[in-house]
Design a protein around this motif. Structure first.
Motif: not given
Length: 153
Positions: A24-27, A31-35, A39-43, A93-94
């Motif tokens: 779960y830590l790896i997941k 997930a945090s990297e994907n988010q 967010q960068s793409q949204l920006n 993603l959230d």
């Protein structure tokens, strides 16, 4: 032959719980990297939107043709659509990240439970060993005393 099968069972369960926590830590990291990427793409899309709105306003103040206006509005509309899709992706993603955190917490709770049970078993084993050692020491002392008494007579 194993003298304490419950210890082996708890040890196995603890190892499985630790693996679950690690997974779960790896997941969660992924997930945090994907988010962050989303967010960068949204920006980027938001910046494009602002930039092209400013370009449209500048072009309108200088005068543009109908086809140029149509191109601007179509492009801005596609950016708006991309922004909405990116917001939906971020929301998804959230939700996924919150579920991973919930599962991680549950796995951590299980790991803590098994660790506590193993510690209790170990402490109980140590108490038993101490009692056994004390009993052997007492018996040895009684034998020594009996020998001294016999040697005196």
């Amino acid at each position: 032959m194993n003298k304490n099968p419950s210890k082996t069972a708890f040890t196995t369960l603890k190892k499985l719980a630790q693996k679950s926590v690690d997974d779960y830590l790896i997941k969660l990291k992924k997930a945090s990297e994907n988010q962050q990427n989303a967010q960068s793409q949204l920006n980027v899309l938001t910046n494009y939107y602002t930039e092209y709105q400013q370009k449209l306003n500048a072009a309108l103040s200088e005068g543009i043709t109908g086809s140029e206006l149509n191109n601007f509005t179509l492009f801005i509309a596609s950016i708006e659509q991309g922004i909405e899709q990116q917001k939906k992706l971020l929301l998804s993603l959230d939700i996924k990240q919150k579920q991973i955190i919930k599962n991680l917490n549950q796995s951590q709770k299980s790991l803590n439970t098994y660790s506590t049970l193993l510690n209790k078993q170990h402490n109980q084993y140590l108490r038993q060993q101490n009692r056994l050692q004390q009993k052997l020491t007492d018996e040895f002392a009684q034998l020594q005393l009996a020998r001294r008494i016999l040697n005196e007579y």
